[in-house]
Design a protein around this motif. Structure first.
Motif, mmCIF file in Angstrom:
data_model
loop_
_atom_site.group_PDB
_atom_site.id
_atom_site.type_symbol
_atom_site.label_atom_id
_atom_site.label_comp_id
_atom_site.label_asym_id
_atom_site.label_seq_id
_atom_site.Cartn_x
_atom_site.Cartn_y
_atom_site.Cartn_z
ATOM 1 N N ILE A 1 25.824 -11.154 5.239
ATOM 2 C CA ILE A 1 24.569 -10.472 4.987
ATOM 3 C C ILE A 1 23.851 -10.436 6.206
ATOM 4 C CG2 ILE A 1 21.495 -10.802 3.763
ATOM 5 C CD1 ILE A 1 23.568 -11.210 1.347
ATOM 6 N N SER A 2 23.110 -9.784 6.961
ATOM 7 C CA SER A 2 22.192 -10.061 8.286
ATOM 8 C C SER A 2 21.367 -10.705 7.842
ATOM 9 C CB SER A 2 22.506 -8.421 8.489
ATOM 10 O OG SER A 2 21.125 -7.961 8.003
ATOM 11 N N ARG A 3 20.029 -11.039 9.048
ATOM 12 C CA ARG A 3 19.001 -11.762 8.547
ATOM 13 C C ARG A 3 18.221 -10.534 8.489
ATOM 14 N NH1 ARG A 3 18.265 -15.239 13.958
ATOM 15 N NH2 ARG A 3 19.476 -13.021 15.542
ATOM 16 N N ARG A 4 18.388 -9.604 8.697
ATOM 17 C CA ARG A 4 17.276 -8.350 8.753
ATOM 18 C C ARG A 4 17.707 -8.397 7.359
ATOM 19 N NH1 ARG A 4 17.180 -1.915 11.457
ATOM 20 N NH2 ARG A 4 15.465 -1.099 9.899
ATOM 21 N N GLY A 5 19.130 -8.063 6.472
ATOM 22 C CA GLY A 5 18.901 -7.585 5.184
ATOM 23 C C GLY A 5 18.757 -9.404 4.240
ATOM 24 N N ALA A 6 18.458 -10.134 4.881
ATOM 25 C CA ALA A 6 18.156 -11.764 4.212
ATOM 26 C C ALA A 6 16.019 -11.176 4.437
ATOM 27 C CB ALA A 6 18.243 -12.743 5.325
ATOM 28 N N THR A 7 15.933 -11.133 4.688
ATOM 29 C CA THR A 7 14.320 -10.579 5.282
ATOM 30 C C THR A 7 13.833 -9.819 4.676
ATOM 31 O OG1 THR A 7 14.375 -11.477 7.640
ATOM 32 C CG2 THR A 7 12.248 -10.645 6.667
ATOM 33 N N LEU A 8 14.286 -8.779 4.256
ATOM 34 C CA LEU A 8 14.286 -7.701 2.662
ATOM 35 C C LEU A 8 14.664 -8.616 1.898
ATOM 36 C CD1 LEU A 8 14.008 -5.369 2.404
ATOM 37 C CD2 LEU A 8 16.820 -4.111 2.302
ATOM 38 N N TRP A 9 15.553 -9.116 1.252
ATOM 39 C CA TRP A 9 15.721 -9.605 -0.295
ATOM 40 C C TRP A 9 14.691 -10.769 -0.105
ATOM 41 C CZ3 TRP A 9 18.188 -7.000 -3.055
ATOM 42 C CH2 TRP A 9 19.376 -6.256 -2.391
ATOM 43 N N LEU A 10 13.739 -11.444 0.558
ATOM 44 C CA LEU A 10 13.272 -12.447 0.658
ATOM 45 C C LEU A 10 11.700 -11.493 0.728
ATOM 46 C CD1 LEU A 10 11.989 -15.477 0.594
ATOM 47 C CD2 LEU A 10 11.653 -14.748 3.565
ATOM 48 N N GLY A 11 11.698 -10.240 1.260
ATOM 49 C CA GLY A 11 10.001 -9.552 1.212
ATOM 50 C C GLY A 11 10.396 -9.094 -0.724
ATOM 51 N N VAL A 12 10.896 -8.377 -1.290
ATOM 52 C CA VAL A 12 11.646 -8.150 -2.599
ATOM 53 C C VAL A 12 11.205 -9.190 -3.347
ATOM 54 C CG1 VAL A 12 13.234 -7.253 -4.162
ATOM 55 C CG2 VAL A 12 12.741 -6.587 -2.184
ATOM 56 N N PHE A 13 11.495 -10.559 -2.911
ATOM 57 C CA PHE A 13 11.157 -11.523 -4.081
ATOM 58 C C PHE A 13 9.331 -12.009 -4.508
ATOM 59 C CE2 PHE A 13 10.475 -16.781 -3.659
ATOM 60 C CZ PHE A 13 10.887 -17.264 -4.758
#
Length: 394
Positions: free
Chosen positions: A192-204
């Motif tokens: 998982i990239s940092r961009r992907g991780a940021t997206l998951w955090l945004g969904v949360f």
């Protein structure tokens, strides 16, 4: 090993753990360590300890989050999902059945069987604490931090105390401990990239803030259930037993579940293997309003575990990068000693205090410990033997 074989292996191993991991989240961490560090060697002792430390900081069920991360590392997103399904499915099915006949089911459980399962959980936790202490608490400084952490948590067992102990241990590690190795050799394979991780955090965050607003705009029982259980899974630190007051306030106080059903379901939830968060299945199936039954069980189960997925996917990529920093490694070494101290405190309370009441029970726990540590019997076999012998002798 190809992708399909890896996925199948992840599912089968976690299904076996889901069928045999009795004793609550601390015991689950012991089962996971024995399986994935000692037997399968999917990750090192250091990587496992670092992962446990991260999940202790995240809200939600720590043992399930550790399982998600291991499945993710082994086989990607599908591996994380299958790890969760395998570990959660046995207790979820059991609690759905209990929801349709909990009084009969509860009375059918022999007290000796429950006593045997509690005692083998004590042996599993003791094995995990000893193994982690040997690996992570070598030297006077680390051993002192571990013991002091255990003392503080024994005196004050609140979640705030546990988090405070880990933060103080991080500072002490930063000042007093020099890491012996780089984390790069012990890193999990997280795709998982940092961009992907940021997206998951945004969904949360979007769901946490948006579901209450959506429920206000479109009042419906389904949205109310999703909002309630998602918020519970998002804001509870410590997992397991800590979630119960919130669930009681959400379901009993609102009239969704009767007090008698709540207590009966909670009693049986402690007798089944797997994560205690699957108590949500019982509550969803027992709802006095729609949705209930199988649909209600699935809604509540998915809603309470969804934050765990999102937080693990969001945190792991940043965590992996932080672990390569030398100063972070020093702080993390201190946190790991605190985690072992917290597990040591949990070994006494609630594991020991709820299991050992007479000499015969202590002898039973010693035999279970000997079977695990010296005879090297597989944990699932020791669990089954302890359940059977407990039914006969306890």
């Amino acid at each position: 090993m190809n992708k399909a074989d890896s996925l199948w292996q992840v599912f089968i191993i976690f299904l076996r753990l889901g069928l045999t991991s009795f004793g609550g989240p601390v015991a689950h961490l012991g089962y996971f360590r024995e399986e994935f560090v000692v037997r399968q060697r999917w990750l090192s002792e250091q990587a496992y300890a670092d992962l446990v430390a991260l999940c202790q900081f995240l809200p939600g069920p720590a043992s399930s989050q550790v399982g998600l991360a291991i499945g993710l590392s082994r086989a990607g997103y599908a591996g994380a999902i299958l790890a969760w399904v395998g570990f959660t499915l046995p207790s979820a099915i059991g609690l759905v059945l209990v929801a349709f006949g909990y009084q009969v089911f509860g009375d059918a459980i022999p007290p000796g069987l429950l006593a045997g399962l509690k005692l083998v959980a004590l042996a599993v936790v003791a094995q995990a604490v000893w193994g982690m202490a040997v690996a992570l608490c070598q030297g006077r400084v680390k051993m002192t931090l571990m013991m002091l952490s255990a003392c503080v948590v024994l005196i004050s067992s609140s979640i705030a105390s546990q988090i405070g102990v880990m933060l103080l241990a991080a500072v002490a590690g930063l000042l007093l401990i020099r890491p012996h190795s780089s984390a790069s050799d012990n890193s999990l394979n997280i795709g998982i990239s940092r961009r992907g991780a940021t997206l998951w955090l945004g969904v949360f965050i979007l769901l946490l803030l948006g579901l209450p607003l959506l429920q206000q705009l479109y009042p419906a029982q389904l949205l109310a259930l999703v909002d309630s259980f998602y918020r519970t899974g998002s804001l509870v630190f410590g997992g397991g037993h800590v979630v119960l007051p919130l669930l009681q306030a959400q379901t009993v106080a609102s009239g969704w579940v009767s007090p008698e059903a709540f207590l009966a379901g909670y009693g049986v939830a402690q007798a089944v293997p797997g994560p205690l968060f699957t108590f949500s299945v019982f509550l969803g199936a027992s709802m006095q309003l729609q949705p209930s039954g199988i649909v209600g069980a699935l809604v509540c189960l998915l809603a309470i575990f969804l934050p765990s997925f999102l937080l693990v996917f969001a945190a792991l990529p940043f965590w992996q990068r932080l672990r390569d920093n030398c100063r972070v490694r020093s702080a993390l070494a201190g946190v790991n000693t605190a985690v072992v101290g917290i597990l040591l405190a949990a070994l006494y309370d609630p594991v020991w205090s709820s299991s050992i009441h007479r000499p015969a029970e202590f002898a039973f726990a010693l035999l279970a410990y000997m079977a695990l540590v010296f005879w090297k019997l597989k944990p699932w076999l020791v669990v089954m033997l302890s359940a059977g012998l407990g039914t006969i002798f306890l």
